[in-house]
Write a protein that holds these residues in place. Structure first.
Motif, PDB file in Angstrom:
ATOM      1  N   UNK A 153       0.824  -1.212   0.000  1.00  0.00           N
ATOM      2  CA  UNK A 153       0.000   0.000   0.000  1.00  0.00           C
ATOM      3  C   UNK A 153       0.860   1.265   0.000  1.00  0.00           C
ATOM      4  N   UNK A 154       1.886   1.306   0.840  1.00  0.00           N
ATOM      5  CA  UNK A 154       2.718   2.500   0.942  1.00  0.00           C
ATOM      6  C   UNK A 154       3.515   2.744  -0.333  1.00  0.00           C
ATOM      7  N   UNK A 155       3.939   1.654  -0.993  1.00  0.00           N
ATOM      8  CA  UNK A 155       4.817   1.787  -2.161  1.00  0.00           C
ATOM      9  C   UNK A 155       4.068   1.630  -3.470  1.00  0.00           C
ATOM     10  N   UNK A 156       2.758   1.701  -3.422  1.00  0.00           N
ATOM     11  CA  UNK A 156       1.949   1.454  -4.627  1.00  0.00           C
ATOM     12  C   UNK A 156       2.272   2.416  -5.758  1.00  0.00           C
ATOM     13  N   UNK A 157       2.645   3.633  -5.435  1.00  0.00           N
ATOM     14  CA  UNK A 157       2.884   4.637  -6.476  1.00  0.00           C
ATOM     15  C   UNK A 157       4.326   4.632  -6.993  1.00  0.00           C
ATOM     16  N   UNK A 158       5.156   3.772  -6.446  1.00  0.00           N
ATOM     17  CA  UNK A 158       6.560   3.733  -6.876  1.00  0.00           C
ATOM     18  C   UNK A 158       6.656   3.025  -8.220  1.00  0.00           C
TER      19      UNK A 158
END
Length: 450
Positions: free
Chosen positions: A374-379
């Protein structure tokens, strides 16, 4: 220049002429060249330091003896000239330095060290050279009369390099390459590790162990045997808090294994040595792995400075789970054993992701995997599905290590989904994920929900 200055110059010049004439008559020509130096280390190449001075004067045996210059009639005029100055008279044959750092200094030896010896070395003869003398005398006379000194505290780094020579930080401390004199002090105090192949007069120091965190402050010069009531000794050590933030910011932004070692305090190299020696604290420190050095390049400077600043913000310092995650991530970077590194990275992930995942059900491994995805979804370079699967495998590996089950979790895969050739290769990806996640949390600049 004032009249007293001119009188001092004329008196010292007459003394030096007399000394050189005497030496020429007794020896003819000075013996100069490379000589063993047991007082300091001299750089021979980027990584090699020798206890050999590249150009020195092999003095006659009587020159270093205290009082030798007083055998010359001209020395009386020199003493009289310095006694006539209200500042310099108190700097002759006395204790001098900053408060708490004073040492006894013999005036005649100072003249030999800073005027006579460098004149002989510069010309390799016993001839008097007016231009060389003027340069040396002005530095000596001005330096001995200094009202203040700059004391530099430097904390060596191991396992670090950059393509910059100086890196300024927001709170006034500076990352910079150590000077040769600072390197010598660091070698003496075992604040930098010696590479294999050294000897009594030769050491090799890795290029990854030649930086320091530094801070400079100004202090008044104190002469005599009693400190004035208002004098303040140099503050030392003062860089512990900055050092922790520097190491953490470097590890988060660049990875690697950089550590700081032992604090050392010395006068600035480019000043007349009112304080000729240094002070060090023999504190314990972790070792760096120079096979995994921390490399800070120009394109990472802005993020490094921003991270260093964010680490000092009150809400970050008060966020307990984030602090645990950061501390374990930094510890993982220092580990030389894969299993220890795995456990530290897993604890870091637990502290960072479980609270943020906010999942009412599921194992710790499920929560860590979901929180990371969830935290790194936009990476862009980290596929969320791959991150989730990768973190589940990582936690399974952690469980096996914790419980002594060996490695039933093979085959290992990288976050890209391709097979990993070793646990270390997988851990490199895990560290990259954790670094990216912590940097994202720091960048939000908001308190973490409890």
């Amino acid at each position: 220049m004032n009249e007293r200055h001119d009188i001092r110059r004329a008196a010292v010049a007459a003394l030096v002429r007399a000394v050189l004439t005497h030496l020429a008559a007794s020896e003819g020509k000075p013996r100069t060249g490379r000589m063993i130096d047991n007082q300091r280390w001299w750089r021979h190449s980027q990584e090699t330091f020798l206890g050999i001075r590249p150009q020195a004067w092999d003095m006659p045996d009587d020159v270093p003896i205290v009082g030798w210059l007083d055998k010359f009639a001209e020395m009386a005029d020199v003493r009289q000239a310095y006694a006539a100055d209200s500042v310099l008279r108190d700097r002759v044959d006395t204790m001098i330095g900053a408060a708490g750092t004073r040492q006894a200094r013999n005036f005649d030896w100072l003249l030999v060290q800073h005027i006579i010896e460098p004149m002989v070395v510069a010309k390799a003869t016993y001839e008097f050279d007016e231009r060389v003398f003027d340069r040396l005398f002005e530095a000596f006379d001005r330096g001995l009369a200094s009202h203040q000194v700059h004391m530099v505290e430097f904390l060596p780094l191991n396992g670090f390099d950059s393509n910059k020579d100086v890196i300024l930080l927001p709170d006034g401390v500076v990352l910079r390459r150590m000077t040769d004199r600072q390197m010598g002090a660091a070698i003496d105090q075992l604040a930098v590790p010696r590479m294999v192949g050294g000897s009594v007069n030769s050491v090799r120091i890795s290029r990854f162990d030649q930086w320091a965190l530094t801070s400079a402050r100004t202090y008044p010069v104190v002469a005599g045997h009693t400190d004035p009531q208002a004098s303040t000794a140099p503050a030392f050590p003062t860089l512990d808090g900055s050092a922790r933030r520097v190491v953490t910011a470097l590890r988060l932004v660049c990875g690697g294994s950089v550590v700081t070692t032992r604090p050392i305090l010395a006068q600035a190299d480019d000043e007349f040595p009112i304080v000729p020696s240094y002070t060090a604290i023999h504190s314990a420190f972790d070792s760096a792995d120079n096979e995994r050095p921390t490399l800070l390049m120009t394109d990472g400077l802005d993020q490094f400075r921003a991270t260093y600043t964010a680490l000092g913000s009150p809400h970050v310092e008060a966020d307990r789970s984030l602090q645990v995650a950061i501390r374990r991530l930094v510890l993982a970077g220092s580990r030389n054993t894969d299993s220890d590194r795995l456990i530290d990275l897993s604890i870091s992930a637990e502290a960072l992701f479980i609270k943020r995942a906010n999942l009412p059900r599921g194992t710790k491994g499920d929560k860590i995997a979901a929180g990371a995805a969830n935290l790194l979804a936009a990476e862009a370079d980290l596929n969320a599905n791959n991150v989730e699967a990768f973190m589940k495998t990582l936690y399974q590996a952690r469980n096996a290590e914790i419980h002594g089950d060996g490695q039933p979790y093979a085959p290992l895969r990288l976050v890209s989904g391709s097979p990993a050739t070793s646990l270390r290769e997988m851990l490199d990806d895990a560290e990259r994920i954790m670094r990216r996640a912590v940097l994202l949390v720091l960048a939000t600049d908001a308190p973490i929900p409890s």
